[in-house]
Design an enzyme around this catalytic site. Structure first.
Site, mmCIF file in Angstrom:
data_model
loop_
_atom_site.group_PDB
_atom_site.id
_atom_site.type_symbol
_atom_site.label_atom_id
_atom_site.label_comp_id
_atom_site.label_asym_id
_atom_site.label_seq_id
_atom_site.Cartn_x
_atom_site.Cartn_y
_atom_site.Cartn_z
ATOM 1 N N ARG A 124 63.823 40.246 84.085
ATOM 2 C CA ARG A 124 62.743 41.234 84.153
ATOM 3 C C ARG A 124 61.548 40.655 84.897
ATOM 4 O O ARG A 124 61.180 39.499 84.694
ATOM 5 C CB ARG A 124 62.320 41.680 82.757
ATOM 6 C CG ARG A 124 63.383 42.487 82.053
ATOM 7 C CD ARG A 124 62.855 43.096 80.755
ATOM 8 N NE ARG A 124 63.946 43.634 79.980
ATOM 9 C CZ ARG A 124 64.481 44.836 80.156
ATOM 10 N NH1 ARG A 124 64.013 45.631 81.090
ATOM 11 N NH2 ARG A 124 65.480 45.250 79.400
ATOM 12 N N ASP A 125 60.936 41.485 85.748
ATOM 13 C CA ASP A 125 59.724 41.096 86.470
ATOM 14 C C ASP A 125 58.568 40.996 85.481
ATOM 15 O O ASP A 125 58.433 41.848 84.602
ATOM 16 C CB ASP A 125 59.422 42.136 87.555
ATOM 17 C CG ASP A 125 58.386 41.666 88.542
ATOM 18 O OD1 ASP A 125 57.223 41.485 88.136
ATOM 19 O OD2 ASP A 125 58.727 41.499 89.725
ATOM 20 N N ILE A 126 57.728 39.972 85.624
ATOM 21 C CA ILE A 126 56.602 39.815 84.695
ATOM 22 C C ILE A 126 55.451 40.765 84.999
ATOM 23 O O ILE A 126 54.541 40.909 84.197
ATOM 24 C CB ILE A 126 56.093 38.355 84.641
ATOM 25 C CG1 ILE A 126 55.588 37.903 85.998
ATOM 26 C CG2 ILE A 126 57.159 37.421 84.093
ATOM 27 C CD1 ILE A 126 54.847 36.573 85.955
ATOM 28 N N ASN B 165 61.757 42.054 100.149
ATOM 29 C CA ASN B 165 60.633 41.844 101.059
ATOM 30 C C ASN B 165 60.854 40.587 101.891
ATOM 31 O O ASN B 165 61.537 39.663 101.451
ATOM 32 C CB ASN B 165 59.337 41.703 100.257
ATOM 33 C CG ASN B 165 59.049 42.918 99.415
ATOM 34 O OD1 ASN B 165 59.298 44.050 99.802
ATOM 35 N ND2 ASN B 165 58.527 42.695 98.222
ATOM 36 N N HIS C 232 64.317 43.435 94.230
ATOM 37 C CA HIS C 232 63.612 44.143 93.169
ATOM 38 C C HIS C 232 64.462 45.373 92.869
ATOM 39 O O HIS C 232 64.773 46.142 93.773
ATOM 40 C CB HIS C 232 62.236 44.625 93.648
ATOM 41 C CG HIS C 232 61.272 43.534 93.937
ATOM 42 N ND1 HIS C 232 60.308 43.138 93.036
ATOM 43 C CD2 HIS C 232 61.103 42.763 95.036
ATOM 44 C CE1 HIS C 232 59.588 42.168 93.566
ATOM 45 N NE2 HIS C 232 60.044 41.919 94.778
ATOM 46 N N VAL D 90 57.165 35.143 96.724
ATOM 47 C CA VAL D 90 57.940 33.964 96.331
ATOM 48 C C VAL D 90 58.979 33.748 97.421
ATOM 49 O O VAL D 90 59.770 34.652 97.718
ATOM 50 C CB VAL D 90 58.620 34.151 94.954
ATOM 51 C CG1 VAL D 90 59.461 32.930 94.603
ATOM 52 C CG2 VAL D 90 57.586 34.420 93.867
ATOM 53 N N HIS E 45 65.005 37.646 96.947
ATOM 54 C CA HIS E 45 65.255 38.326 95.682
ATOM 55 C C HIS E 45 65.203 39.834 95.899
ATOM 56 O O HIS E 45 64.453 40.326 96.722
ATOM 57 C CB HIS E 45 64.249 37.906 94.615
ATOM 58 C CG HIS E 45 62.814 38.042 95.008
ATOM 59 N ND1 HIS E 45 62.191 37.173 95.882
ATOM 60 C CD2 HIS E 45 61.868 38.937 94.640
ATOM 61 C CE1 HIS E 45 60.925 37.532 96.034
ATOM 62 N NE2 HIS E 45 60.705 38.610 95.285
#
Length: 123
Positions: free
Chosen positions: A30-32, A88, A103, A97, A101
């Site tokens: 999960r994204d923070i 991205n 999303h 980052v 990755h």
């Protein structure tokens, strides 16, 4: 000095994350800072800094990221209604980052464009 990213630390279990999926090639958590009710990051365990660094030799990992994204969307009930998958690349592309990755965003209707471009006028 180490060039490890926060994702390397998550992969190595040096810092905690809410992990939803893991296999020998990928990790999903999960994204923070979620931008949708369901916002998960799917990362390869192999370090690839940007999309520009994807090669013929590691391109299978990118395909596997999408397989995992679809699996998560199905398992969490978003496959039929729909979801968005975004990767991205570099600063102007919104990458913060430097470890590729996906999303995976779901749980609400997502508009287009996804946000206002603050650096340049949209054409």
């Amino acid at each position: 000095m180490s060039n490890n990213t926060i994702f390397d630390k998550i992969i190595n279990k040096e810092i905690p994350a809410d992990i939803l999926y893991e296999d020998e090639y990928t990790l999903a958590f999960r994204d923070i800072n979620p931008q949708a009710p369901f916002h998960v990051l799917v990362i390869p365990k192999a370090k690839i800094a940007t999309i520009n660094d994807v090669t013929e030799q590691n391109s299978h990992l990118v395909g596997h990221l999408y397989v995992v994204a679809a699996k998560l969307a199905k398992e969490h009930g978003f496959a039929e209604d729909g979801y968005r998958v975004v990767m991205n690349c570099n600063e102007d592309g919104g990458q913060s980052v430097y470890h590729i990755h996906l999303h995976v965003l779901a749980g609400k209707a997502l508009g287009w464009p996804p946000y206002t471009n603050t650096k340049k006028e949209l054409l």
